[in-house]
Motif scaffolding. Structure first.
Motif, PDB file in Angstrom:
ATOM      1  N   LEU A  15      -1.467  -5.618  -3.922  1.00  0.00           N
ATOM      2  CA  LEU A  15      -1.939  -4.249  -3.744  1.00  0.00           C
ATOM      3  C   LEU A  15      -0.744  -3.319  -3.900  1.00  0.00           C
ATOM      4  CD1 LEU A  15      -4.015  -2.055  -2.899  1.00  0.00           C
ATOM      5  CD2 LEU A  15      -3.325  -2.488  -0.526  1.00  0.00           C
ATOM      6  N   SER A  56       0.815  -1.213   0.000  1.00  0.00           N
ATOM      7  CA  SER A  56       0.000   0.000   0.000  1.00  0.00           C
ATOM      8  C   SER A  56       0.849   1.263   0.000  1.00  0.00           C
ATOM      9  CB  SER A  56      -0.938   0.004   1.215  1.00  0.00           C
ATOM     10  OG  SER A  56      -1.795   1.117   1.207  1.00  0.00           O
ATOM     11  N   PHE A  63      -6.978  -3.980   3.089  1.00  0.00           N
ATOM     12  CA  PHE A  63      -6.590  -5.085   2.212  1.00  0.00           C
ATOM     13  C   PHE A  63      -6.302  -6.338   3.032  1.00  0.00           C
ATOM     14  CE2 PHE A  63      -3.004  -7.458   0.298  1.00  0.00           C
ATOM     15  CZ  PHE A  63      -3.587  -7.869  -0.891  1.00  0.00           C
TER      16      PHE A  63
END
Length: 465
Positions: free
Chosen positions: A437, A349, A457
């Motif tokens: 991600l 992320s 996530f």
């Protein structure tokens, strides 16, 4: 706590009462200064008042009367895109503007060091991508080698919240461009520049201003040793500016794109092997391919920078290698969340810009890519050469449709939200795939921070596992 020195008996205004602001107020008080606090948020002011600090509106009549310095929190713009009104008022009043980083370097050191065998040192790390991992890795290596070390700055504790270092202690600081841009004092012993890619351009008035903010750590700080990533023109320029001659080993050049073997001191990685060269001869080598906390070429760059910094501090290659082996990585940075049926789920992320996402895409094969968010300046064109490993993209964010339109040449599904993206990617993934991600965008359209996005996530993956 590092008590602030040089401002005893003087009034100092603090603008912004987040973590760094309140920390600065406490350190100023500990050093004998009077801290006057202000934040537009009433709850923040209440917290400061609960600790006994006076809150004074600097824009009130005579707000800067008798004030010796204004300390500004990093989230507050001081020049671009427009100066904060309080900063502009300080300029007009002739009050010097600084931040907590400047106070730290101004106050680091004291008479108690006279009895030390080895002076404490500061390693400061900046750059666009990888500075958090590099900083944490340096700290981990030092800790595993039995050296006293503290991690602070943009990661870990606030710089003024750390304990005064002991004999031979090392303070590792991660410094953002917001922090290096304003600090009036910057004097690290070892300074590290990881890399440069477009980011925060509105805050710095463009790419030149962004690089200038990073460059201050080296040009104005005068470190004894500089570790410079030279895979971009800015890094090559900086290394050239700092070296007095080709063989000047005060500059350690770092690369993951080319072999560096000329005169001087070099650390580079090729095909997963880290090599150290000095004066044209190889003096150390480490196989990075099996390091679980350092996957991909971008982490190999982090490893090279950390290796060089630790060598500058006097550690041996085998000590550093042991630290590499036990490093678990950082949350939200190529973090392996779990595995099901041969499918791995990886949380990156922190890949909030195109360059960071491109590095993540190069770290894995057969990727189910979850991306999207608040798009940054420059568009997504820089990602297109790296989409060959992507089986399919699952786009989230309020502007998911526009984001998806820029990803030509691959299969794309507009999902909108994280739960839908994770569920669909997991359902379509096959053994050997990685559900990754790596948003290539800021989080603020749907989340308060990249950490919150990564946590969501991970929570959705946990439901599947």
């Amino acid at each position: 706590m590092i008590a602030v020195k040089g401002l005893e008996g003087q009034k100092v205004m603090i603008l912004g009462l987040g973590r760094s602001g309140l920390s600065a107020a406490r350190a100023l008080r500990a050093g004998g200064a009077e801290a006057l606090c202000w934040d537009d948020n009433a709850q923040a002011r209440e917290r400061a008042e609960a600790e006994g600090f006076a809150c004074v509106d600097p824009l009130s009549r005579d707000g800067f009367e008798g004030v010796a310095r204004l300390i500004v929190s990093p989230g507050i713009p001081h020049l671009y895109p427009t100066p904060n009104r309080v900063v502009a008022a300080a300029w007009r009043a002739g009050v010097p503007v600084d931040n907590d980083i400047g106070l730290f370097f101004q106050s680091f050191g004291g008479s108690d060091w006279d009895g030390f065998d080895t002076m404490p040192r500061v390693v400061a790390v900046t750059g666009s991508n990888g500075k958090s991992t590099t900083s944490a890795l340096i700290h981990h290596i030092l800790d595993q080698a039995g050296r006293e070390a503290q991690l602070a700055g943009n990661i870990g504790r606030g710089v003024l919240d750390i304990d005064p270092p002991g004999d031979g202690g090392v303070v590792v600081l991660e410094l953002s461009s917001y922090q290096t841009d304003l600090a009036r004092s910057l004097t690290p012993d070892v300074a590290v520049f990881t890399n440069l890619s477009p980011d925060h351009l509105d805050r710095h008035g463009g790419m030149g201003g962004y690089f200038a903010a990073k460059r201050r750590l080296f040009a104005e700080g005068g470190p004894d040793r500089c570790v410079i990533g030279v895979d971009e023109d800015e890094g090559r320029y900086l290394a050239n500016q700092l070296a007095e001659a080709a063989g000047d080993d005060r500059v350690i050049s770092v690369s993951v794109e080319e072999k560096l073997t000329g005169p001087g001191w070099h650390v580079f990685s090729r095909k997963g092997f880290l090599s150290e060269y000095r004066k044209g001869r190889q003096v150390a080598s480490i196989d990075l391919r099996g390091m679980p906390g350092l996957p991909g070429a971008h982490n190999h760059q982090n490893a090279c920078s950390a290796f060089a910094a630790c060598r500058a501090l006097g550690l041996g290659p085998r000590e550093i290698e042991k630290g590499f082996q036990s490093f678990a990585g950082l949350p939200h940075r190529s973090q392996l969340v779990g595995e099901r049926g041969g499918v791995r789920f990886v949380n990156d992320s922190k890949a909030t810009n195109v360059d960071a996402a491109a590095k993540a895409l190069q770290a894995f094969d057969k990727i189910r890519w979850i991306c999207g968010g608040l798009e940054k300046d420059g568009g997504l064109g820089g990602l297109l050469p790296y989409l060959g490993t992507v089986s399919k993209a699952y786009v989230i964010g309020r502007e998911a449709a526009n984001f998806a339109m820029q990803l030509g040449g691959i299969e794309v599904e507009v999902c909108g939200d994280m739960a839908s993206a994770v569920a669909l990617a997991a359902a379509e993934a096959e053994a050997g795939d990685v559900v990754l991600l790596a948003p290539a965008a800021a989080s603020f359209d749907q989340y308060d921070s990249f950490e919150k996005r990564g946590e969501h996530f991970m929570a959705e993956v946990a439901k599947l596992l």
